[in-house]
Design a protein around this motif. Sequence first.
Motif, PDB file in Angstrom:
ATOM      1  N   GLY A 166       0.775  -1.227   0.000  1.00  0.00           N
ATOM      2  CA  GLY A 166       0.000   0.000   0.000  1.00  0.00           C
ATOM      3  C   GLY A 166       0.810   1.283   0.000  1.00  0.00           C
ATOM      4  N   CYS A 167       2.136   1.168  -0.094  1.00  0.00           N
ATOM      5  CA  CYS A 167       2.991   2.356  -0.018  1.00  0.00           C
ATOM      6  C   CYS A 167       3.506   2.773  -1.393  1.00  0.00           C
ATOM      7  N   GLU A 168       3.848   4.058  -1.501  1.00  0.00           N
ATOM      8  CA  GLU A 168       4.475   4.597  -2.694  1.00  0.00           C
ATOM      9  C   GLU A 168       5.718   5.387  -2.285  1.00  0.00           C
ATOM     10  N   LEU A 169       6.692   5.421  -3.168  1.00  0.00           N
ATOM     11  CA  LEU A 169       7.887   6.220  -2.950  1.00  0.00           C
ATOM     12  C   LEU A 169       8.537   6.454  -4.306  1.00  0.00           C
ATOM     13  N   HIS A 170       8.907   7.705  -4.588  1.00  0.00           N
ATOM     14  CA  HIS A 170       9.498   8.019  -5.883  1.00  0.00           C
ATOM     15  C   HIS A 170      10.875   8.619  -5.693  1.00  0.00           C
ATOM     16  N   LEU A 171      11.641   8.605  -6.761  1.00  0.00           N
ATOM     17  CA  LEU A 171      13.053   8.966  -6.675  1.00  0.00           C
ATOM     18  C   LEU A 171      13.299  10.373  -6.112  1.00  0.00           C
ATOM     19  N   PRO A 172      12.621  11.402  -6.581  1.00  0.00           N
ATOM     20  CA  PRO A 172      12.903  12.739  -6.019  1.00  0.00           C
ATOM     21  C   PRO A 172      12.708  12.802  -4.506  1.00  0.00           C
ATOM     22  N   GLU A 173      11.641  12.171  -4.027  1.00  0.00           N
ATOM     23  CA  GLU A 173      11.370  12.172  -2.587  1.00  0.00           C
ATOM     24  C   GLU A 173      12.443  11.404  -1.835  1.00  0.00           C
ATOM     25  N   LEU A 174      12.834  10.241  -2.384  1.00  0.00           N
ATOM     26  CA  LEU A 174      13.873   9.439  -1.739  1.00  0.00           C
ATOM     27  C   LEU A 174      15.185  10.209  -1.682  1.00  0.00           C
ATOM     28  N   VAL A 175      15.564  10.824  -2.779  1.00  0.00           N
ATOM     29  CA  VAL A 175      16.813  11.584  -2.828  1.00  0.00           C
ATOM     30  C   VAL A 175      16.777  12.722  -1.809  1.00  0.00           C
TER      31      VAL A 175
END
Length: 554
Positions: free
Chosen positions: A488-497
């Motif tokens: 149920g989770c999302e995570l994208h590269l800009p946020e991770l960086v």
Amino acid sequence: MSAAAGLRDTVTSEERRRLYEAEGFWDETSLPMRVRSLAERRGGDPAVVDLAGARSTSYEALERDSNRVARFLLQAGVQAGDVVGVQLPNWYETVAVDLGVLKAGAIVNPMLTLYRAKELRQMLSAGSAKVLFTPRSYRGFDHVALVEEIRPDLPSLLEHVAIEEPEPGSTGFLDLLAAYDDGELPKPRQASAVSELIFTSGTEAEPKAIMHTEQTTNYMARATWDALGLGEHDVVWMPSPIGHSTGLNFGVRVALYHGLLLVLQDRWSKSDAARLVEEWRCSYTLAATTFLSDLVDEAASCGRDLSSMRLFGSGGAPVPEQLVRAGEERGIGALRLYGSTELLIGTWNRAESPPAKRVATDGIAFPNVEIDVRNEDGESVRNEPGEIFGRSPGACVGFFADPERTSATFSPDGWIRSGDLGLLDDDGYLTIVGRRKEIIIRGGLNIAPREIEDLILREPEVAAVAVVGLADERLGEITCACIVLREGCELHLPELVARLEAAGLATYKLPQALAFLDALPATPTGKIKKHEIVAALDMQTLETTGGVGAGAKR
């Protein structure tokens, strides 16, 4: 001369052997001797529990059955120093067979049940195995058909013994052994002779054939007892495959050497694991991070009392700090460690280790184990990453029939070059950084994946992560984070960086690509197969700093 004739210590100098013997680190004790003594003193006491807790077998029965296995092997033509392959699950029968191989004066070659034609052909040929034990069928796979397929390539193989999967109340294979009640057993081989031939499960290359003796492995059994403060009332739970060094030497051997009850778990189920730990008051194990994580999750959801599990050793793959803390909250004493099939145990946290060390490091050296971290110039360093070297009475005695890798790994004065990167602090605690071959070189700068992985694992959306290098025309390599998201989770590269930058990670170490996986491929001992991840990545679906599918190539 058969290939097995070369199974001997090829790396221990006479000076070091005399030192270990004079200090009492090496003696003539063998595992069969210990079991024989237990059978005489505590014959009716339970020795092994298996089949999800439904079967319990005594020391007296184990002594009898392993003697029968030894007589069978002798009648089959097995001689001292011959290799016997044992590809069996975590059953009582496997323990009896392994012990019987040693009693016959042969060398046990434990193998994982998931090995197929390629691995079996290679391993059985390497040691010229004389006998092979497998299940008849296991988890829907026909092992008999597999052995029939490869047998023409195994001219040394005299016998293939296929064992029916046991059920509570059935005796099957054990009944067949009754025909081998009579006959003398040979005198024990010297404890310095090779007794185990263990092939690495291999995360990147062809497996190494690693040789251990009763002296090296029993030293580690004693060191485990002393270092961890084990006592006569402790119970060993072993879900790790006993077809590998972890389960065999830190499950079966530790339990039988010290007379501790051994509780085997065959098919992994976290609910069964929690039940077994609670019912049998299991207190010690060594298992991969996945087992620890699942047990902690089950403890949180099922409400079972798992406080007996005070010594849960875990290594081989990153053990997140939050997982250690979560285990402690549930009464599970999670103790990070560092080891290998070559060295067995290098470092292991203790229950009394300072909390900060126990959570964030992979422990302090085991008794009489020397750990050194060296830079590119071969100089010992502290508080900075370098390659880990180890020297120990529990270290292996060489690689079989592999002079090139032997010379590259073992020094004349007993040091083993691990290929792993670590940081040794002023207090002697080691923290694993990664493997030399996993180092990512981006624009001429070295990046250790483990540092980035540890930070990413702190993110609440992330269930698992592996950081790998991908070829790049301009920089040589770029960093790609391969993530398994929680449901149920999302995570994208800009946020991770952005989060990694906020955590203080240097700019050149920031991931430039992101991939989402359903699971991370791993060996049965928990080591992530990064080469398989890279080979399977679809470059067109990566999130990169240049957009989807941009910037990287394989």
